[in-house]
Design a protein around this motif. Structure first.
Motif, PDB file in Angstrom:
ATOM      1  N   LEU A  93     -34.993   4.435  60.218  1.00 15.54           N
ATOM      2  CA  LEU A  93     -34.921   3.173  60.948  1.00 15.54           C
ATOM      3  C   LEU A  93     -34.984   3.451  62.443  1.00 15.54           C
ATOM      4  O   LEU A  93     -34.285   4.318  62.951  1.00 15.54           O
ATOM      5  CB  LEU A  93     -33.610   2.452  60.590  1.00 15.54           C
ATOM      6  CG  LEU A  93     -33.388   1.053  61.164  1.00 15.54           C
ATOM      7  CD1 LEU A  93     -32.559   0.212  60.198  1.00 15.54           C
ATOM      8  CD2 LEU A  93     -32.708   1.103  62.526  1.00 15.54           C
TER       9      LEU A  93
ATOM     10  N   TYR B   7     -41.786  -6.121  64.486  1.00 11.43           N
ATOM     11  CA  TYR B   7     -41.148  -5.478  63.336  1.00 11.43           C
ATOM     12  C   TYR B   7     -42.175  -4.903  62.381  1.00 11.43           C
ATOM     13  O   TYR B   7     -43.303  -5.370  62.277  1.00 11.43           O
ATOM     14  CB  TYR B   7     -40.251  -6.465  62.584  1.00 11.43           C
ATOM     15  CG  TYR B   7     -40.941  -7.769  62.232  1.00 11.43           C
ATOM     16  CD1 TYR B   7     -41.780  -7.860  61.128  1.00 11.43           C
ATOM     17  CD2 TYR B   7     -40.763  -8.895  63.021  1.00 11.43           C
ATOM     18  CE1 TYR B   7     -42.427  -9.048  60.811  1.00 11.43           C
ATOM     19  CE2 TYR B   7     -41.399 -10.089  62.715  1.00 11.43           C
ATOM     20  CZ  TYR B   7     -42.228 -10.150  61.619  1.00 11.43           C
ATOM     21  OH  TYR B   7     -42.871 -11.323  61.315  1.00 11.43           O
TER      22      TYR B   7
ATOM     23  N   ASN C 114     -36.609  -7.823  53.392  1.00 13.85           N
ATOM     24  CA  ASN C 114     -37.681  -7.721  54.397  1.00 13.85           C
ATOM     25  C   ASN C 114     -37.780  -9.014  55.201  1.00 13.85           C
ATOM     26  O   ASN C 114     -37.837  -9.007  56.429  1.00 13.85           O
ATOM     27  CB  ASN C 114     -39.036  -7.462  53.728  1.00 13.85           C
ATOM     28  CG  ASN C 114     -39.169  -6.080  53.136  1.00 13.85           C
ATOM     29  OD1 ASN C 114     -38.326  -5.210  53.329  1.00 13.85           O
ATOM     30  ND2 ASN C 114     -40.240  -5.873  52.387  1.00 13.85           N
TER      31      ASN C 114
ATOM     32  N   VAL D 190     -41.310  -3.704  58.559  1.00 13.48           N
ATOM     33  CA  VAL D 190     -40.187  -3.611  57.630  1.00 13.48           C
ATOM     34  C   VAL D 190     -40.690  -3.405  56.211  1.00 13.48           C
ATOM     35  O   VAL D 190     -41.468  -4.199  55.690  1.00 13.48           O
ATOM     36  CB  VAL D 190     -39.312  -4.888  57.702  1.00 13.48           C
ATOM     37  CG1 VAL D 190     -38.169  -4.809  56.710  1.00 13.48           C
ATOM     38  CG2 VAL D 190     -38.777  -5.101  59.107  1.00 13.48           C
ATOM     39  N   ASP D 191     -40.228  -2.330  55.586  1.00 12.37           N
ATOM     40  CA  ASP D 191     -40.552  -2.060  54.187  1.00 12.37           C
ATOM     41  C   ASP D 191     -39.316  -1.457  53.521  1.00 12.37           C
ATOM     42  O   ASP D 191     -39.110  -0.250  53.537  1.00 12.37           O
ATOM     43  CB  ASP D 191     -41.735  -1.096  54.077  1.00 12.37           C
ATOM     44  CG  ASP D 191     -42.117  -0.799  52.626  1.00 12.37           C
ATOM     45  OD1 ASP D 191     -41.593  -1.483  51.723  1.00 12.37           O
ATOM     46  OD2 ASP D 191     -42.914   0.128  52.413  1.00 12.37           O
ATOM     47  N   THR D 192     -38.499  -2.330  52.960  1.00  8.18           N
ATOM     48  CA  THR D 192     -37.256  -1.876  52.319  1.00  8.18           C
ATOM     49  C   THR D 192     -37.378  -1.750  50.806  1.00  8.18           C
ATOM     50  O   THR D 192     -36.458  -1.270  50.158  1.00  8.18           O
ATOM     51  CB  THR D 192     -36.100  -2.846  52.617  1.00  8.18           C
ATOM     52  OG1 THR D 192     -36.373  -4.113  51.978  1.00  8.18           O
ATOM     53  CG2 THR D 192     -35.912  -3.051  54.113  1.00  8.18           C
TER      54      THR D 192
ATOM     55  N   LEU E 228     -34.801  -9.512  57.612  1.00  5.63           N
ATOM     56  CA  LEU E 228     -34.853  -8.615  58.767  1.00  5.63           C
ATOM     57  C   LEU E 228     -35.951  -9.028  59.743  1.00  5.63           C
ATOM     58  O   LEU E 228     -35.790  -8.902  60.963  1.00  5.63           O
ATOM     59  CB  LEU E 228     -35.060  -7.174  58.309  1.00  5.63           C
ATOM     60  CG  LEU E 228     -33.865  -6.540  57.590  1.00  5.63           C
ATOM     61  CD1 LEU E 228     -34.260  -5.183  57.010  1.00  5.63           C
ATOM     62  CD2 LEU E 228     -32.667  -6.404  58.515  1.00  5.63           C
ATOM     63  N   GLU E 229     -37.061  -9.518  59.219  1.00  7.57           N
ATOM     64  CA  GLU E 229     -38.135 -10.004  60.084  1.00  7.57           C
ATOM     65  C   GLU E 229     -37.656 -11.199  60.913  1.00  7.57           C
ATOM     66  O   GLU E 229     -37.908 -11.271  62.124  1.00  7.57           O
ATOM     67  CB  GLU E 229     -39.348 -10.374  59.236  1.00  7.57           C
ATOM     68  CG  GLU E 229     -40.038  -9.152  58.628  1.00  7.57           C
ATOM     69  CD  GLU E 229     -40.998  -9.490  57.488  1.00  7.57           C
ATOM     70  OE1 GLU E 229     -41.143 -10.688  57.157  1.00  7.57           O
ATOM     71  OE2 GLU E 229     -41.601  -8.545  56.934  1.00  7.57           O
TER      72      GLU E 229
ATOM     73  N   CYS F 149     -35.180  -9.959  63.629  1.00  3.44           N
ATOM     74  CA  CYS F 149     -35.873  -9.327  64.762  1.00  3.44           C
ATOM     75  C   CYS F 149     -36.551 -10.354  65.654  1.00  3.44           C
ATOM     76  O   CYS F 149     -36.440 -10.289  66.882  1.00  3.44           O
ATOM     77  CB  CYS F 149     -36.907  -8.332  64.269  1.00  3.44           C
ATOM     78  SG  CYS F 149     -36.173  -6.909  63.481  1.00  3.44           S
TER      79      CYS F 149
ATOM     80  N   VAL G 162     -38.409  -0.062  59.896  1.00  7.34           N
ATOM     81  CA  VAL G 162     -37.525   0.479  58.868  1.00  7.34           C
ATOM     82  C   VAL G 162     -38.316   0.713  57.585  1.00  7.34           C
ATOM     83  O   VAL G 162     -39.113  -0.127  57.175  1.00  7.34           O
ATOM     84  CB  VAL G 162     -36.299  -0.440  58.609  1.00  7.34           C
ATOM     85  CG1 VAL G 162     -36.700  -1.839  58.214  1.00  7.34           C
ATOM     86  CG2 VAL G 162     -35.378   0.145  57.562  1.00  7.34           C
ATOM     87  N   CYS G 163     -38.098   1.870  57.006  1.00  2.28           N
ATOM     88  CA  CYS G 163     -38.677   2.206  55.713  1.00  2.28           C
ATOM     89  C   CYS G 163     -37.547   2.703  54.820  1.00  2.28           C
ATOM     90  O   CYS G 163     -36.795   3.600  55.204  1.00  2.28           O
ATOM     91  CB  CYS G 163     -39.748   3.276  55.870  1.00  2.28           C
ATOM     92  SG  CYS G 163     -40.520   3.728  54.292  1.00  2.28           S
TER      93      CYS G 163
END
Length: 196
Positions: free
Chosen positions: A17, A27, A37, A29-31, A40-41, A44, A53-54
């Motif tokens: 991260l 952003y 996802n 984001v790939d959780t 978090l998008e 942000c 973040v992965c």
């Protein structure tokens, strides 16, 4: 530069991260968890934080470890990026309307962990996402970036909207709290001289 990079690898998750506090809301984001996802998008974009973040997690079990560990990493990233917290406003709050939802989000970057969660989610799931994990995410965050976070739902009926209001509102509240206060750039915002 108020940036941070966190790497965390356990038997349950493998996370990288990167966070930039003074960003533009960019952003990547790939959780492995679609709803997280999305949250978090929103966080942000509304907080103007840049986040990459992965996460590779054991989502075949469920999303719990992924959600909790991403919350841990995001909290650690905020703590790392803030350093001594010199010059920050420290407090932030936002009242966010999201359709039928009205959510109060407030934060004190106090160095002491507390989550006040007065949020009622009418369903157990949004799609495949367990709605109780919303609380787990913010618990993980406040424990890793010791802070007092209060989330109080004043209205709302739709679980998706309720959680969306939490993440959007926390983005806005944290944006205020981490902002550098003009004229106090070198001060720690506490009469104790440090935030613990």
């Amino acid at each position: 530069m108020r940036n941070a990079e966190i790497k965390r690898k356990t038997a349950e998750t493998d996370i990288t991260l990167r966070l930039k506090l003074d960003g533009k809301g960019v952003y990547q984001v790939d959780t492995g968890c679609g709803f997280l996802n999305h949250m978090l998008e929103l966080f942000c974009r509304h907080g103007s934080f840049d986040l990459a973040v992965c996460c590779k997690g054991d989502t075949w079990v469920d999303d719990h470890h992924t959600v909790e560990d991403v919350g841990i990493c995001l909290g650690k990233a905020f703590q790392q990026a803030l350093g001594e917290m010199r010059g920050i406003t420290r407090y932030g709050s936002f009242i966010l309307p999201m359709d039928e939802v009205l959510m109060v989000c407030a934060v004190d970057l106090s160095g002491r962990a507390h989550l006040g969660w007065q949020v009622e989610l009418p369903t157990e799931k949004v799609g495949t996402f367990d709605t109780e994990l919303g609380k787990e995410f913010w618990l993980a965050f406040v424990r890793s970036c010791p802070s007092a976070v209060h989330l109080k739902q004043l209205a709302g009926e739709n679980s998706h909207h309720i959680l969306e209001a939490v993440f959007k509102g926390m983005g806005r509240a944290l944006r205020q709290a981490v902002a550098i206060e003009p004229g106090k750039e070198n001060e720690i915002p506490s009469t104790k001289g440090l935030l613990v």
